[in-house]
Design an enzyme around this catalytic site. Sequence first.
Site, PDB file in Angstrom:
ATOM      1  N   GLU A 289      14.541  22.770  -0.938  1.00  0.00           N
ATOM      2  CA  GLU A 289      15.723  21.771  -0.391  1.00  0.00           C
ATOM      3  C   GLU A 289      15.535  20.166  -0.704  1.00  0.00           C
ATOM      4  O   GLU A 289      16.640  19.559  -0.858  1.00  0.00           O
ATOM      5  CB  GLU A 289      15.955  21.886   1.196  1.00  0.00           C
ATOM      6  CG  GLU A 289      16.621  23.084   1.350  1.00  0.00           C
ATOM      7  CD  GLU A 289      17.121  23.377   2.913  1.00  0.00           C
ATOM      8  OE1 GLU A 289      16.610  22.451   3.964  1.00  0.00           O
ATOM      9  OE2 GLU A 289      17.868  24.048   3.234  1.00  0.00           O
ATOM     10  N   HIS A 310       0.205  43.434  -8.843  1.00  0.00           N
ATOM     11  CA  HIS A 310       0.608  45.030  -9.065  1.00  0.00           C
ATOM     12  C   HIS A 310       1.992  45.063  -9.120  1.00  0.00           C
ATOM     13  O   HIS A 310       2.569  45.939  -9.342  1.00  0.00           O
ATOM     14  CB  HIS A 310       0.018  45.742  -8.022  1.00  0.00           C
ATOM     15  CG  HIS A 310      -1.673  45.684  -7.943  1.00  0.00           C
ATOM     16  ND1 HIS A 310      -2.145  46.875  -8.719  1.00  0.00           N
ATOM     17  CD2 HIS A 310      -2.531  44.930  -7.420  1.00  0.00           C
ATOM     18  CE1 HIS A 310      -3.719  46.496  -8.605  1.00  0.00           C
ATOM     19  NE2 HIS A 310      -3.555  45.381  -7.823  1.00  0.00           N
ATOM     20  N   LYS A 424      28.557  27.743   3.226  1.00  0.00           N
ATOM     21  CA  LYS A 424      29.166  27.676   4.903  1.00  0.00           C
ATOM     22  C   LYS A 424      30.634  27.640   4.555  1.00  0.00           C
ATOM     23  O   LYS A 424      31.292  28.229   5.293  1.00  0.00           O
ATOM     24  CB  LYS A 424      28.532  26.492   5.466  1.00  0.00           C
ATOM     25  CG  LYS A 424      27.085  26.560   5.979  1.00  0.00           C
ATOM     26  CD  LYS A 424      26.659  25.510   6.718  1.00  0.00           C
ATOM     27  CE  LYS A 424      24.926  25.736   6.778  1.00  0.00           C
ATOM     28  NZ  LYS A 424      24.422  24.296   7.278  1.00  0.00           N
TER      29      LYS A 424
HETATM   30  O1  PA5 Z   1      16.279  21.776   6.492  1.00  0.00           O
HETATM   31  C1  PA5 Z   1      17.415  21.703   6.703  1.00  0.00           C
HETATM   32  O2  PA5 Z   1      17.755  20.780   7.560  1.00  0.00           O
HETATM   33  C2  PA5 Z   1      18.185  22.946   7.104  1.00  0.00           C
HETATM   34  O3  PA5 Z   1      17.463  23.972   6.474  1.00  0.00           O
HETATM   35  C3  PA5 Z   1      18.093  23.305   8.535  1.00  0.00           C
HETATM   36  O4  PA5 Z   1      16.678  23.451   9.055  1.00  0.00           O
HETATM   37  C4  PA5 Z   1      18.712  24.899   8.846  1.00  0.00           C
HETATM   38  O5  PA5 Z   1      19.879  24.710   8.304  1.00  0.00           O
HETATM   39  C5  PA5 Z   1      18.910  24.926  10.373  1.00  0.00           C
HETATM   40  O6  PA5 Z   1      19.669  23.615  10.826  1.00  0.00           O
HETATM   41  P1  PA5 Z   1      19.775  23.313  12.324  1.00  0.00           P
HETATM   42  O7  PA5 Z   1      18.489  23.260  12.750  1.00  0.00           O
HETATM   43  O8  PA5 Z   1      20.722  22.421  12.350  1.00  0.00           O
HETATM   44  O9  PA5 Z   1      20.393  24.868  12.973  1.00  0.00           O
END
Ligand code: PA5
Length: 433
Positions: A289, A310, A424
Site C-alpha cells: 500500500e 516444494h 469499494k
Molecule cells: O492501511 C490502511 O489504511 C488500510 O489498509 C486500512 O487499515 C484498512 O482499510 C482498514 O481501515 P479501517 O481501520 O478504517 O477500517
Amino acid sequence: MINTVLNTISVQKFLPQLGIQNEMPGIEKAYHKLVSKTGKGNDFLGWLTLPEEITPDQISDINKTAEYLASFSEIIVVVGIGGSYLGARAVIEALQHPFKSILPNQNTPLILFAGNSLGEDYHKALIDTLDIKEYSVIVISKSGTTTEPAIAFRILKEHCENKYGRTEAQKRIVAITDEKRGALKKLATEENYKTFVIPDDVGGRYSVLTPVGLLPIACAGLNIRKLLNGAINMRRMLLKNTTYDTNIAMQYALLRFLLYKEGKKMELVVAYEPQLFFFIEWFKQLFGESDGKQGKGIFPAGAIFSTDLHSLGQYIQEGERHLFETVLSVEKVSAHLPIPFDNNDLDGLNYLYQKTIHEINLTAEEGTRKAHISGNVPNFRITIPTITEETLGELIYFFEFSCALSGYLLNVNPFDQPGVEAYKSNMFKLLGK
Ligand code: PA5
C-alpha cells in the site's frame, strides 16, 4: 540492545558499485526528509515517535483492559481488516503456542479474528463457536466505516446482546477508532463502550504500536512493554546512524530500490519459521500500500520455506528473473528436538542422528541461499537471534522506517492508499448503496 542485523553483501554483488555510490545522496536526502518531517504525507508521521511517546498510564490502561476482558473470556474476537488487523495477528501468531486452541487450562483467552473477509461460512462457524464459549469483542476501525468489519461487528453485536443482554454486552465490547469521526465512534459513544483512540497522524498500516495492535497483543498474554522497547531500540539506532554506511534501513531501502531499477520487480519475503506467516502478511500490506502507486513499486510477495520450496522453488530457481528475496533468518528457537537413532535406518536418516530440526532448517536456509544466488536471485538476510516481543518490535520499526524511505526514493507518498477505493466504489454501486 539491537539484535536485528541486515546482511546486504550478497545483494551488493548484483549491483554496480557505481550505482550505489551515485544514489547515496538520494537515500540520505530521503532520510532527512523523513526525520525532519518535510516529505510527502508528513501529516501521517505519528508512528515515528509513537513507541517513545506512549505513556505508562496508556500502557497500564491497555494491560488492565486486557486483563479485564481475559477475566471472563475464553475467546476474544478481534474485528478489523488491513492495518486494523494484520499487525496484531502478526505478533500474536509469531509468539503464541501454535496449538493453543486445543490445549486445556490456558491462562489467556484465544484470540480469533473476524471482519477481515466476507466469508460467510467462516463467520457462521465463528458464531456457532461463540454460542458455546464465553467471549468478548474488540472492534477496530480507524475510519469506522469499512464494510467488512462493520458487517462482522453488526452480527457479533447482535449475538453478544442476545446471549448476554445489552448491559452485559456493553461491558464485553471494546472499540478502537478515531477520536471524533466515523460510524464506529458514534456507535461506541452511544453504547458507552470502553474506547481507545487511533491517533489522527498514524495510518492503518503503521498502527500496530498503537492500541490497534497493543490491546489484542496484550489480550493474548504477550508483553507490550517489551514490544515497544524493541521498537525504541531500533528507532534510536536508526536516528543515531545518519549515513548510508551505518544505517541499516537506508541500506535496505536503497539496495531494494536499485534492484528494482535493475528489473527486480518482485520482493519475496521468506521465513523458515511458519509462525512468521502473518508477519509476512503484515509486511505485504505495509509495502504494497505504501509503494504501489503511480505505476510504480515492487510487488511484495511472501513464502514460508522449506514448505514453499516444494511449490514455488522451481520458479524461484529457474523462472523469470524479476525476483529478489528478503529472508527473515531466525538463529535460535526455544525447542530442542533432536533426530533419534533408528537401528534399522530404513529411512536412511541416521546420518542426521542427534541433529536438531532447527540445525537442519538452518542448513536448508544456507543451501537455498547459495542456490538462489547462483540462480540470480539476490538475497537480503535479516538475522533475528530469537523470536521475542523485543525482536518483533525492532523488526516492525525497521520495516516501517525502511518503507517510508522506499516511498520517498520512488517519489510517491508512502502514507496514502488512493487505489484502495476503486473496488469499494464498484461494490457499493453494485450493492445499491
Ligand atoms: O492501511 C490502511 O489504511 C488500510 O489498509 C486500512 O487499515 C484498512 O482499510 C482498514 O481501515 P479501517 O481501520 O478504517 O477500517
